[in-house]
Design an enzyme around this catalytic site. Sequence first.
Site, short mmCIF file in Angstrom:
data_model
loop_
_atom_site.label_atom_id
_atom_site.label_comp_id
_atom_site.label_asym_id
_atom_site.label_seq_id
_atom_site.Cartn_x
_atom_site.Cartn_y
_atom_site.Cartn_z
N PRO A 2 6.36 -2.79 2.40
CA PRO A 2 6.21 -2.34 1.01
C PRO A 2 5.15 -3.18 0.28
O PRO A 2 5.17 -4.40 0.35
CB PRO A 2 7.60 -2.56 0.42
CG PRO A 2 8.52 -2.52 1.59
CD PRO A 2 7.75 -3.14 2.71
N GLU A 3 4.23 -2.49 -0.41
CA GLU A 3 3.19 -3.17 -1.16
C GLU A 3 3.50 -3.04 -2.65
O GLU A 3 4.58 -2.58 -3.03
CB GLU A 3 1.83 -2.59 -0.78
CG GLU A 3 1.57 -2.71 0.73
CD GLU A 3 0.25 -2.10 1.18
OE1 GLU A 3 -0.67 -2.02 0.34
OE2 GLU A 3 0.14 -1.71 2.36
#
Length: 290
Positions: A2-3
């Site tokens: 996840p960014e």
Amino acid sequence: MPELPEVEHVKRGIEPYAINTIIDKVKFSESVINGKKNGRETIIKGIELDSFKRLTEGYKIIKIDRRSKYIVFYIQQNDENRILISHLGMAGGFFIVDDLEQITAPNYRKHWQVIFELNNGKKLVYSDIRRFGEIRNVSSFESYPSFLKIAPEPFDDDALQHFLDCTNKKSYIKKPIKQVILDHKVISGCGNIYACEALFRAGIKPHRLTQSLTDQEKEMVFYHVRSVLNEGIKYGGTSISDYRHADGKTGEMQLHLNVYKQKYCKVCGHPIETEVIASRNSHYCPTCQK
């Protein structure tokens, strides 16, 4: 992994149900308990499980922030303030549910690691399929020095100048621009997917050395990093494999990707090429990017 956009949406999903609630109880999975028993820092980092419970249970969640790829919970009991810092690792996620069975994704339901039982009847569940994520309970950010080294948020006024200053440092000038973008001390929150997309939009190949870029090209890179991160937030993040929102729904940014895991360039039709840079697969168009 996840960014920034994905973590932002997880944070937004948690807030309405968790702010101003009291953490009545903390429950750990067998994986976390056994990991600690065997000397491994499984999920709960830098503190023993008993101490984590003691310094979390009975505390009120007064504020939730996102900083780069971290979710930060500010908790308070009487006059004592603590901070929970969580990184989702490769495949972690928070869910707000009444019961575990409400987590619709089977893998996340099965691989829950920590449950925070809130006094409003909700459960704040941290699930992590690969167990690469972490949750820390600290008295201040000074207790976690690497957190203080994170670059300004890409949307902050000083973020561009910080980026330009970093790209002129000796430690970065001979590195590929893709590797520099991925360094959270240079730009916060930009991971592999968004770095590939930003470089495509800027028309710059990921393996070009940073010193070969003009000032104008550097500014274009930063502009497109910020733009693609904003777009990622707009479309709810990228759900290619494991990522889910706090309510179990998926994002739609994957429908708007130009090069990441694409077969052909959507602009010129040339086959997308892949090159490993900084141990990450970089996807780019050899025609549209120079």
